[in-house]
Design an enzyme around this catalytic site. Structure first.
Site, short mmCIF file in Angstrom:
data_model
loop_
_atom_site.label_atom_id
_atom_site.label_comp_id
_atom_site.label_asym_id
_atom_site.label_seq_id
_atom_site.Cartn_x
_atom_site.Cartn_y
_atom_site.Cartn_z
N ASP A 185 -73.90 101.61 25.78
CA ASP A 185 -74.80 100.93 25.24
C ASP A 185 -74.12 100.22 23.97
O ASP A 185 -73.81 101.04 22.99
CB ASP A 185 -75.76 102.01 24.79
CG ASP A 185 -76.96 101.30 23.64
OD1 ASP A 185 -76.98 100.11 23.74
OD2 ASP A 185 -77.61 102.16 22.86
N ASP B 77 -77.19 93.43 23.27
CA ASP B 77 -77.34 95.05 23.48
C ASP B 77 -77.71 95.23 25.07
O ASP B 77 -78.59 94.88 25.42
CB ASP B 77 -78.73 95.23 22.71
CG ASP B 77 -79.06 96.46 22.79
OD1 ASP B 77 -78.26 97.32 23.35
OD2 ASP B 77 -80.03 97.06 22.40
#
Lengths: 43, 442
Positions: free
Chosen positions: B36, B223
């Site tokens: 992430d 992201d």
């Protein structure tokens, strides 16, 4: 990893599925009541 | 950290769809984690997690089984949009591919109360953001890889396989880029705020026409831990209208367009500065940079009810959106009547914050491209790229890859370019030069 000096990590993927979407809705709309019922039934 | 809480809550881990395997400890205990770029900590469920159902569905780290475990014990908790985790820090070796990061600080999660984590197919999370947003100021795994000389270049890159017929999910490459997974050259933009992989983005176009909202630049974050593409309600509403996505009818929006639409239009035609229009019609007060809801005053004015303030907040937001919509239509030389109708129609297309909108699967091929200007290049997303199909056959549902997210200035407005964008575009995170690059994925 390979001999070009790069570290390659394969990724798995998950298709969007109705179960996870249901959980998202429970979380956003009824998260607290859902958790309360879990507590109530000693889950 | 509470000072970053407004941003941390943007995360929606439930929707994260791409994950890989790591090992923690000696011998390595296997965990499936999301890589992430929108956070910076490593966490996995702990064997000491007893009271969260989610822990019983996932692999758990048992420190007593590891010969390289080092006790830490510092408490930690992270609040996410779709739940929270808490636990304590521990140190151990982390195996990523065939390299071993030594003495890595990570969180053993002892509580995962969210329902989302119960159904999640991943056990934990490996953050690839900067240390600045790391909970407990823990040193991220990526930093340790560089520090311990485990990668040749301080660069990592993502390729996500969006071909739904193929099993392979994608590839993250530490130390560089894989030339097999992109075409042409990358367009690089500098990181403008260290913490997230944040950069400045230009205007958003629908069907090749500019929306105008980000013409003066907007912040964006690359992201990998978010599936969808999130942006300000003002633009997402315009996209919803263009792609026929279902929306929520906003009464405040209708009221503003019906009662003040003509006045807004007149002021735009009189070339009043758009940001000052909503304060001129007394729906907002102007703070010099943007409208601030006049309703805020009701908090200190005891004669006014709080609910009245909330309605006025909504009216101010609706007015600011209407100004952008009308300005956009004026630039396209639409008639006054068309402009008012358009604004009224948009009120029916307002999205739920962080919610999903559905579209008719039969219309997908006819929908317009939605494009993002980054580093002077226009990055197109075709409808096949931004519409996600859930289920198969006649019961299949098509959901829009766009979702609304409003972060107020000075931090916002912010776009979150999640997997919907990182799928079609191979993304390079260049830590050495503090820049992000995008190229066509192959």
């Amino acid at each position: 990893a390979s001999n070009d000096g790069l570290l390659r990590i394969g990724l798995k993927k998950k298709k969007l599925d109705p179960n996870s979407r249901l959980a998202a809705r429970l979380e956003s709309k009824n998260g607290e009541p859902f958790r309360s019922s879990i507590r109530k039934y000693n889950l | 950290d509470s000072k970053d809480a407004d941003i941390v809550i943007l995360k929606n881990y439930l929707d994260a769809q791409y994950y890989g395997e790591i090992g923690i400890g000696t011998p390595p205990q296997k965990f499936t984690v999301i890589f992430d770029t929108g956070s910076s900590n490593l966490w996995v469920p702990s064997s000491k997690c007893y009271f969260s159902i989610a822990c019983y569905f996932h692999a758990k780290y048992k420190s007593s089984d590891s010969s390289t475990y080092k006790e830490n014990g510092k408490p930690a908790s992270i609040q996410y949009g779709s739940g929270a985790i808490s636990g304590f820090f521990s140190n151990d070796n982390v195996q990523v591919g065939n390299i071993v990061v030594k003495n890595q600080e990570f969180i053993e999660a002892t509580r995962e109360p969210s329902v989302s984590f119960v159904v999640a197919q991943f056990d934990g999370l490996l953050g690839l953001g900067f240390q600045e947003i790391s909970v407990g100021n823990a040193v991220p795994v990526w930093y340790k890889m560089i520090e311990q000389g485990l990668v040749s270049e301080p660069v990592f890159s993502f390729w996500l396989n969006r071909n739904s017929d193929e099993e392979e999910g994608g590839e993250i490459v530490f130390g560089g880029v894989d030339p097999n997974h992109f075409k042409g050259k990358h367009t690089y933009v500098p990181v403008t705020r260290k913490g997230y992989w944040q950069f400045d983005m230009g205007d958003v176009l629908i069907g090749g026409k500019p929306t105008g909202y980000c013409a003066g630049s907007c912040a964006a974050i690359a992201d990998s831990g978010t599936s969808l593409l999130a942006g300000p309600t003002t633009v997402i509403t315009m996209i919803n209208h263009a792609i026929g996505a279902t929306g929520v009818v906003s009464r405040e929006c209708r009221t503003v367009v019906q009662q003040y639409g003509q006045s807004i239009l007149d002021l735009l035609l009189a070339e009043v500065q758009p940001k000052k229009i909503c304060s001129q019609i007394r729906l907002c007060t102007f703070d010099g940079t943007r409208g601030v809801s006049a309703g805020i005053e009701s908090v200190v004015d005891e004669n006014k009810g709080k609910s009245n303030g909330v309605i006025r907040d909504a009216m101010c937001s609706a007015c600011e959106m209407a100004v952008v919509w009308m300005q956009n239509q004026l630039m396209q030389n639409q008639t006054q009547n068309n402009i008012l109708n358009y604004a009224n129609e948009l009120c029916d297309r307002m999205p739920n914050p962080m919610g999903e909108s559905t579209v008719d699967c039969g219309t997908v091929s006819t929908l317009p491209n939605v494009s993002f200007t980054i580093g002077g290049r226009v990055f197109d997303l075709s409808p096949e790229e931004y519409i996600l199909k859930v289920g198969e056959g006649p019961s299949a549902e098509c959901i829009s890859g766009f979702t609304a997210l409003d972060i107020p200035p000075p931090r916002g407005p912010i776009w979150i370019l999640g997997d919907v964008f990182m799928g079609p575009y191979h993304t390079v995170f260049d830590y050495g030069n503090l820049r992000v690059g995008f190229a066509d994925a192959a």
